[in-house]
Design a protein around this motif. Structure first.
Motif, PDB file in Angstrom:
ATOM      1  N   ALA A  73       0.833  -1.207   0.000  1.00 37.66           N
ATOM      2  CA  ALA A  73       0.000   0.000   0.000  1.00 37.66           C
ATOM      3  C   ALA A  73       0.866   1.255   0.000  1.00 37.66           C
ATOM      4  N   ALA A  74       1.944   1.248   0.792  1.00 31.60           N
ATOM      5  CA  ALA A  74       2.830   2.416   0.847  1.00 31.60           C
ATOM      6  C   ALA A  74       3.506   2.652  -0.495  1.00 31.60           C
ATOM      7  N   ALA A  75       3.988   1.574  -1.123  1.00 34.36           N
ATOM      8  CA  ALA A  75       4.660   1.707  -2.415  1.00 34.36           C
ATOM      9  C   ALA A  75       3.703   2.211  -3.485  1.00 34.36           C
ATOM     10  N   MET A  76       2.498   1.677  -3.518  1.00 30.51           N
ATOM     11  CA  MET A  76       1.527   2.077  -4.536  1.00 30.51           C
ATOM     12  C   MET A  76       1.050   3.504  -4.304  1.00 30.51           C
ATOM     13  N   ALA A  77       0.854   3.890  -3.030  1.00 33.47           N
ATOM     14  CA  ALA A  77       0.422   5.258  -2.733  1.00 33.47           C
ATOM     15  C   ALA A  77       1.507   6.267  -3.090  1.00 33.47           C
ATOM     16  N   ALA A  78       2.771   5.954  -2.759  1.00 36.09           N
ATOM     17  CA  ALA A  78       3.871   6.864  -3.080  1.00 36.09           C
ATOM     18  C   ALA A  78       4.019   7.039  -4.585  1.00 36.09           C
ATOM     19  N   CYS A  79       3.881   5.944  -5.324  1.00 31.81           N
ATOM     20  CA  CYS A  79       4.013   6.027  -6.786  1.00 31.81           C
ATOM     21  C   CYS A  79       2.822   6.747  -7.413  1.00 31.81           C
ATOM     22  N   ALA A  80       1.628   6.561  -6.853  1.00 34.34           N
ATOM     23  CA  ALA A  80       0.466   7.293  -7.358  1.00 34.34           C
ATOM     24  C   ALA A  80       0.662   8.795  -7.181  1.00 34.34           C
ATOM     25  N   LEU A  81       1.183   9.186  -6.019  1.00 30.49           N
ATOM     26  CA  LEU A  81       1.467  10.610  -5.771  1.00 30.49           C
ATOM     27  C   LEU A  81       2.544  11.116  -6.725  1.00 30.49           C
ATOM     28  N   LEU A  82       3.596  10.311  -6.936  1.00 33.72           N
ATOM     29  CA  LEU A  82       4.654  10.706  -7.873  1.00 33.72           C
ATOM     30  C   LEU A  82       4.106  10.841  -9.287  1.00 33.72           C
ATOM     31  N   GLY A  83       3.241   9.909  -9.685  1.00 35.25           N
ATOM     32  CA  GLY A  83       2.633   9.997 -11.016  1.00 35.25           C
ATOM     33  C   GLY A  83       1.824  11.265 -11.192  1.00 35.25           C
ATOM     34  N   LEU A  84       1.081  11.656 -10.141  1.00 34.90           N
ATOM     35  CA  LEU A  84       0.304  12.898 -10.189  1.00 34.90           C
ATOM     36  C   LEU A  84       1.221  14.113 -10.328  1.00 34.90           C
ATOM     37  N   ILE A  85       2.322  14.128  -9.553  1.00 32.66           N
ATOM     38  CA  ILE A  85       3.263  15.259  -9.609  1.00 32.66           C
ATOM     39  C   ILE A  85       3.899  15.358 -10.992  1.00 32.66           C
ATOM     40  N   VAL A  86       4.315  14.220 -11.535  1.00 38.39           N
ATOM     41  CA  VAL A  86       4.948  14.220 -12.867  1.00 38.39           C
ATOM     42  C   VAL A  86       3.965  14.713 -13.928  1.00 38.39           C
ATOM     43  N   GLU A  87       2.719  14.244 -13.835  1.00 37.77           N
ATOM     44  CA  GLU A  87       1.725  14.673 -14.830  1.00 37.77           C
ATOM     45  C   GLU A  87       1.460  16.163 -14.727  1.00 37.77           C
ATOM     46  N   ARG A  88       1.298  16.668 -13.505  1.00 37.64           N
ATOM     47  CA  ARG A  88       0.994  18.086 -13.318  1.00 37.64           C
ATOM     48  C   ARG A  88       2.182  18.970 -13.706  1.00 37.64           C
ATOM     49  N   ALA A  89       3.387  18.580 -13.294  1.00 37.46           N
ATOM     50  CA  ALA A  89       4.551  19.456 -13.464  1.00 37.46           C
ATOM     51  C   ALA A  89       5.197  19.333 -14.837  1.00 37.46           C
ATOM     52  N   ALA A  90       5.210  18.118 -15.400  1.00 40.59           N
ATOM     53  CA  ALA A  90       5.988  17.893 -16.625  1.00 40.59           C
ATOM     54  C   ALA A  90       5.135  17.762 -17.881  1.00 40.59           C
ATOM     55  N   TYR A  91       4.015  17.040 -17.791  1.00 44.94           N
ATOM     56  CA  TYR A  91       3.273  16.711 -19.011  1.00 44.94           C
ATOM     57  C   TYR A  91       2.104  17.654 -19.295  1.00 44.94           C
ATOM     58  N   ARG A  92       1.412  18.096 -18.259  1.00 40.27           N
ATOM     59  CA  ARG A  92       0.236  18.935 -18.503  1.00 40.27           C
ATOM     60  C   ARG A  92       0.578  20.239 -19.212  1.00 40.27           C
ATOM     61  N   PRO A  93       1.677  20.935 -18.856  1.00 35.29           N
ATOM     62  CA  PRO A  93       1.998  22.176 -19.587  1.00 35.29           C
ATOM     63  C   PRO A  93       2.300  21.962 -21.062  1.00 35.29           C
ATOM     64  N   LEU A  94       2.609  20.717 -21.458  1.00 37.42           N
ATOM     65  CA  LEU A  94       2.988  20.434 -22.850  1.00 37.42           C
ATOM     66  C   LEU A  94       1.881  19.722 -23.623  1.00 37.42           C
ATOM     67  N   ARG A  95       0.685  19.673 -23.045  1.00 34.49           N
ATOM     68  CA  ARG A  95      -0.355  18.855 -23.653  1.00 34.49           C
ATOM     69  C   ARG A  95      -0.727  19.313 -25.060  1.00 34.49           C
ATOM     70  N   LYS A  96      -0.661  20.607 -25.319  1.00 34.70           N
ATOM     71  CA  LYS A  96      -1.017  21.109 -26.643  1.00 34.70           C
ATOM     72  C   LYS A  96       0.212  21.377 -27.511  1.00 34.70           C
ATOM     73  N   SER A  97       1.368  20.979 -27.018  1.00 31.55           N
ATOM     74  CA  SER A  97       2.605  21.130 -27.783  1.00 31.55           C
ATOM     75  C   SER A  97       2.779  19.920 -28.703  1.00 31.55           C
ATOM     76  N   PRO A  98       3.712  19.977 -29.650  1.00 37.74           N
ATOM     77  CA  PRO A  98       3.988  18.802 -30.488  1.00 37.74           C
ATOM     78  C   PRO A  98       4.381  17.598 -29.643  1.00 37.74           C
ATOM     79  N   ARG A  99       4.042  16.402 -30.118  1.00 34.93           N
ATOM     80  CA  ARG A  99       4.303  15.193 -29.335  1.00 34.93           C
ATOM     81  C   ARG A  99       5.784  14.995 -29.041  1.00 34.93           C
ATOM     82  N   LEU A 100       6.632  15.463 -29.934  1.00 33.20           N
ATOM     83  CA  LEU A 100       8.060  15.306 -29.715  1.00 33.20           C
ATOM     84  C   LEU A 100       8.504  16.008 -28.434  1.00 33.20           C
ATOM     85  N   ASN A 101       7.905  17.148 -28.132  1.00 30.30           N
ATOM     86  CA  ASN A 101       8.243  17.863 -26.886  1.00 30.30           C
ATOM     87  C   ASN A 101       7.936  17.011 -25.662  1.00 30.30           C
ATOM     88  N   ALA A 102       6.761  16.390 -25.669  1.00 32.53           N
ATOM     89  CA  ALA A 102       6.368  15.548 -24.539  1.00 32.53           C
ATOM     90  C   ALA A 102       7.268  14.318 -24.438  1.00 32.53           C
TER      91      ALA A 102
END
Length: 302
Positions: A73-102
């Motif tokens: 449970a701890a491992a899955m919860a930590a990774c779920a939180l990390l996945g949310l942070i990565v999506e918010r910080a790294a991928y969401r700002p580039l969602r409308k950019s060319p796929r190569l950027n992402a």
């Protein structure tokens, strides 16, 4: 025959791990059309989270079922939180950019997690050994081949998580929303679906599966280091492509096929080529059926 059966059991156990990791790749690709190369390093974070949780609970000295559940449970919860942070910080700002950027960003996030994990105040560069969550004793015998408790736990846990994922995607309202966003995010948005929330949930769910896979992988191979996810991550990506990336059923089948294929090579006496099998199968599949076993060709409109 005994040796062949032993290798088949080992192959199925390893293939279940590949399938579990491949599901994260295929879910993100199915919704965003993005290959999340940082996914394997999320698995590494899950393995280390499980390691530190197991040490804090003193699992080796006093094993208990509830402690194993807490570790997962701890491992899955930590990774779920990390996945949310990565999506918010790294991928969401580039969602409308060319796929190569992402794609470049995904590689950057992967390198950040690998190299950041090697810092002395994070995980360090020394190889760590996963504590025994359960006693590695034979549970059953099939035609003279002993089936270890760790193999049973690994396969059963991976299969259970796959079943849960299948239920979420195909039998819940949020699963319907995920499938709608994967088909057409613009139309789904017009129908009242919160596209940003669904994408974030997809990243969290896929990352949680990677966290569970990380603990299972650490239990099976015991050694942990910040680049441990590199090779299994590449093989899981191959498994996703074999099955048809974007297909949940394909990721499951592709992982099992890959795991069994590796151990068949070992059975034939070519263990030195075990790691090459994955990439040979990838080349063969791309030549014969580029969409994978269960993938569908996509029509590009111009």
């Amino acid at each position: 025959m005994t040796e062949l059966l032993s290798d088949l059991i080992n192959g199925l156990s390893l293939g279940a791990l590949y399938a579990l990791i491949a599901l994260g790749y295929t879910m993100v690709y199915g919704v965003l059309r993005l290959i999340n190369f940082a996914h394997a390093d999320v698995m590494m974070v899950g393995a280390f989270t499980g390691y530190y949780t197991a040490r804090a609970l003193h699992v080796s000295r006093s094993p208990a079922i509830w402690k194993v559940v807490v570790v997962f449970a701890a491992a899955m919860a930590a990774c779920a939180l990390l996945g949310l942070i990565v999506e918010r910080a790294a991928y969401r700002p580039l969602r409308k950019s060319p796929r190569l950027n992402a794609l470049i960003t995904a590689i950057g996030v992967s390198l950040l997690l690998e190299n950041g994990g090697q810092l002395p105040f994070v995980f360090g560069t020394d190889i760590k050994s996963m504590p025994d969550l359960i006693a590695g004793a034979p549970l059953a015998s099939l035609a003279g081949v002993s089936i270890d408790s760790i193999q049973v736990l690994g396969f059963a846990t991976a299969f259970a998580l796959m079943v849960v994922l299948n239920l979420v995607v195909f039998h819940t309202r949020i699963g319907v929303a995920m499938r709608a966003v994967s088909h057409n995010p613009e139309v789904a948005s017009l129908m009242g679906v919160g596209v940003d929330g669904i994408i974030a949930f997809t990243f969290m769910l896929g990352s949680a599966l990677a966290g569970g896979a990380g603990v299972l992988y650490a239990m099976a191979f015991t050694s942990l280091d910040p680049v441990m996810g590199l090779l299994p991550g590449l093989k899981a990506f191959v498994a996703a492509v074999l099955g048809g990336i974007g297909s949940i059923k394909g990721a499951m089948v592709g992982g099992l096929v890959l795991g069994v294929s590796e151990y068949l090579v070992v059975f034939l006496g070519y263990s030195g080529y075990k790691d090459a099998v994955a990439f040979a199968l990838l080349i063969l599949m791309l030549l014969v059926k580029p969409t994978g076993l269960f993938g569908r060709p996509m029509t590009e409109k111009v």
